[in-house]
Design a protein around this motif. Structure first.
Motif, PDB file in Angstrom:
ATOM      1  N   GLU A   1       0.816  -1.216   0.000  1.00  0.00           N
ATOM      2  CA  GLU A   1       0.000   0.000   0.000  1.00  0.00           C
ATOM      3  C   GLU A   1       0.847   1.263   0.000  1.00  0.00           C
ATOM      4  O   GLU A   1       0.341   2.356  -0.244  1.00  0.00           O
ATOM      5  CB  GLU A   1      -0.907   0.029   1.228  1.00  0.00           C
ATOM      6  N   VAL A   2       2.137   1.127   0.306  1.00  0.00           N
ATOM      7  CA  VAL A   2       3.019   2.289   0.525  1.00  0.00           C
ATOM      8  C   VAL A   2       3.839   2.576  -0.723  1.00  0.00           C
ATOM      9  O   VAL A   2       4.364   1.654  -1.363  1.00  0.00           O
ATOM     10  CB  VAL A   2       3.947   2.006   1.726  1.00  0.00           C
ATOM     11  N   GLN A   3       3.940   3.847  -1.059  1.00  0.00           N
ATOM     12  CA  GLN A   3       4.875   4.305  -2.089  1.00  0.00           C
ATOM     13  C   GLN A   3       5.846   5.265  -1.420  1.00  0.00           C
ATOM     14  O   GLN A   3       5.534   6.430  -1.207  1.00  0.00           O
ATOM     15  CB  GLN A   3       4.140   4.974  -3.250  1.00  0.00           C
ATOM     16  N   GLY A   4       7.003   4.732  -1.049  1.00  0.00           N
ATOM     17  CA  GLY A   4       7.973   5.516  -0.304  1.00  0.00           C
ATOM     18  C   GLY A   4       8.334   4.789   0.973  1.00  0.00           C
ATOM     19  O   GLY A   4       8.482   3.560   0.991  1.00  0.00           O
ATOM     20  N   ARG A   5       8.432   5.522   2.061  1.00  0.00           N
ATOM     21  CA  ARG A   5       8.857   4.906   3.321  1.00  0.00           C
ATOM     22  C   ARG A   5       8.171   5.597   4.490  1.00  0.00           C
ATOM     23  O   ARG A   5       8.106   6.831   4.560  1.00  0.00           O
ATOM     24  CB  ARG A   5      10.380   5.023   3.453  1.00  0.00           C
ATOM     25  N   LEU A   6       7.664   4.783   5.397  1.00  0.00           N
ATOM     26  CA  LEU A   6       7.118   5.269   6.657  1.00  0.00           C
ATOM     27  C   LEU A   6       8.048   4.850   7.784  1.00  0.00           C
ATOM     28  O   LEU A   6       8.442   3.677   7.875  1.00  0.00           O
ATOM     29  CB  LEU A   6       5.725   4.696   6.908  1.00  0.00           C
ATOM     30  N   ILE A   7       8.396   5.807   8.633  1.00  0.00           N
ATOM     31  CA  ILE A   7       9.138   5.519   9.860  1.00  0.00           C
ATOM     32  C   ILE A   7       8.183   5.813  11.000  1.00  0.00           C
ATOM     33  O   ILE A   7       7.807   6.970  11.229  1.00  0.00           O
ATOM     34  CB  ILE A   7      10.420   6.360   9.950  1.00  0.00           C
ATOM     35  N   LEU A   8       7.762   4.765  11.685  1.00  0.00           N
ATOM     36  CA  LEU A   8       6.672   4.840  12.655  1.00  0.00           C
ATOM     37  C   LEU A   8       7.217   4.675  14.064  1.00  0.00           C
ATOM     38  O   LEU A   8       7.775   3.630  14.403  1.00  0.00           O
ATOM     39  CB  LEU A   8       5.647   3.753  12.337  1.00  0.00           C
TER      40      LEU A   8
END
Length: 343
Positions: free
Chosen positions: A85-92
């Motif tokens: 679902e992600v395009q790029g990067r999530l830092i959570l």
């Protein structure tokens, strides 16, 4: 992502690889040697979800340990988001002030510090300062945007709102405003925290990150309304930034008006030791000079209550939750129409 830099020397280390595709859940590990643990570590939870090409967005919760809607939202995303679902990067990062999160307190029980007044931190300082330093030196530099999820905590009940962090960079200001508007909270407010430069959002702006803040309810509880606003708002911003696709349920609902806290006149502070009786509910229209509430000394009935007054025109944005107050406590907060430039 901006140009590489050299972080300050630190003993902290991380158990995930921010550059690896897929979903990873682990910890930032900071060596911590208290009385009962010679070679232990403080573990700050972190997850990375990376796929395709797109911006890197950092999401912070648990900046204060008694603010709950943001951490719940981030933990849900860690569990539920499919990397596809992600395009790029999530830092959570759902619990950055981790000792305070575990204790359910605003400040860290380890060193007594307010994490949101320690940036850019000190990699050789106390645990709270070391966490701030790791984020400043190792997390912000690999990001493009920062979403900081707060609430009123134990002491304030605040109208759910998205927050614009002031910046002197006109282009960053324009991008911040666009991202905050995309959050689409019931209210949008410009908050400078008395011009405080040591907050996470102020530090993020100095790092050039598109920055979105929020205040979600408070009162030491989980507000179902605020949690819904938070979940929807985070996805709205991620869709605005191109990391997630737009989906049903992200339609606009907020007021287009942008408010601000008009300097020190926004705040009504306790003048005495006692029990605070507010005169108005959040959302009420108020005016400068109008009686705002009173403080009762219930253990001395011969003393008349202290009457407090508003110092600004606007709406009541936040109200103290505990009845017990001492001189200097923030009892009420007023927001007024924003007078600055938005674009």
């Amino acid at each position: 992502m901006r140009a590489a830099h050299s972080p300050r020397p630190s003993s902290a280390f991380i158990t995930v690889d921010p550059d690896r595709a897929g979903k990873q859940v682990g910890f930032v590990m900071i060596p911590h040697s208290p009385h009962d643990d010679a070679w232990g570590v403080t573990r700050v939870p972190i997850a990375v979800i990376k796929n395709g090409h797109g911006p890197t967005v950092i999401l912070e919760g648990g900046n204060h340990g008694d603010e709950y809607e943001g951490p719940i939202t981030i933990c849900d995303m860690i569990r539920d988001l499919d990397p596809a679902e992600v395009q790029g990067r999530l830092i959570l990062m759902p619990a950055n002030n981790v000792h305070a999160v575990i204790a359910g307190t605003r400040t860290s029980p380890v060193d007594g510090l307010n994490f949101n007044r320690t940036f850019p931190g000190d990699p050789r300082g106390t645990i709270t300062q070391q966490i701030a330093a790791y984020i400043s030196d190792n997390i912000y530099p690999i990001g493009d945007a920062f979403i900081d999820l707060h609430s009123g905590g134990s002491s304030l009940d605040i109208i759910p709102s998205a927050i614009i962090e002031p910046t002197d960079d006109p282009e960053l200001h324009r991008r911040n405003v666009a991202a905050v508007r995309a959050f689409d909270a019931p209210m949008t407010v410009v908050i400078s925290n008395f011009g405080e430069p040591r907050t996470a959002t102020a530090a993020a702006c100095r790092s050039g990150l598109v920055t979105v803040g929020s205040e979600m309810g408070g009162g030491g509880t989980v507000s179902l309304e605020a949690l819904g606003v938070c979940r929807r708002g985070v996805r709205n911003v991620l869709a605005h930034l191109g990391v997630l696709a737009h989906h049903k349920g992200t339609s606009l609902r907020g007021d287009s008006q942008i408010l601000e806290l008009p300097g020190t006149s926004a705040y009504v502070f306790a003048s005495a030791d006692g029990v605070f009786e507010p005169f108005h509910a959040n959302g009420a229209t108020v005016s400068a000079g109008q009686p705002a509430g009173r403080i009762h000394c219930t253990w001395d009935p011969t003393r008349p209550p202290d009457l407090l007054h508003y110092a600004a025109d606007g709406i009541l944005y936040g109200r103290r939750q505990p009845g017990r107050v001492r001189p200097g406590n923030c009892c009420l907060v007023v927001a007024a129409p924003y007078r600055g430039v938005l674009a």
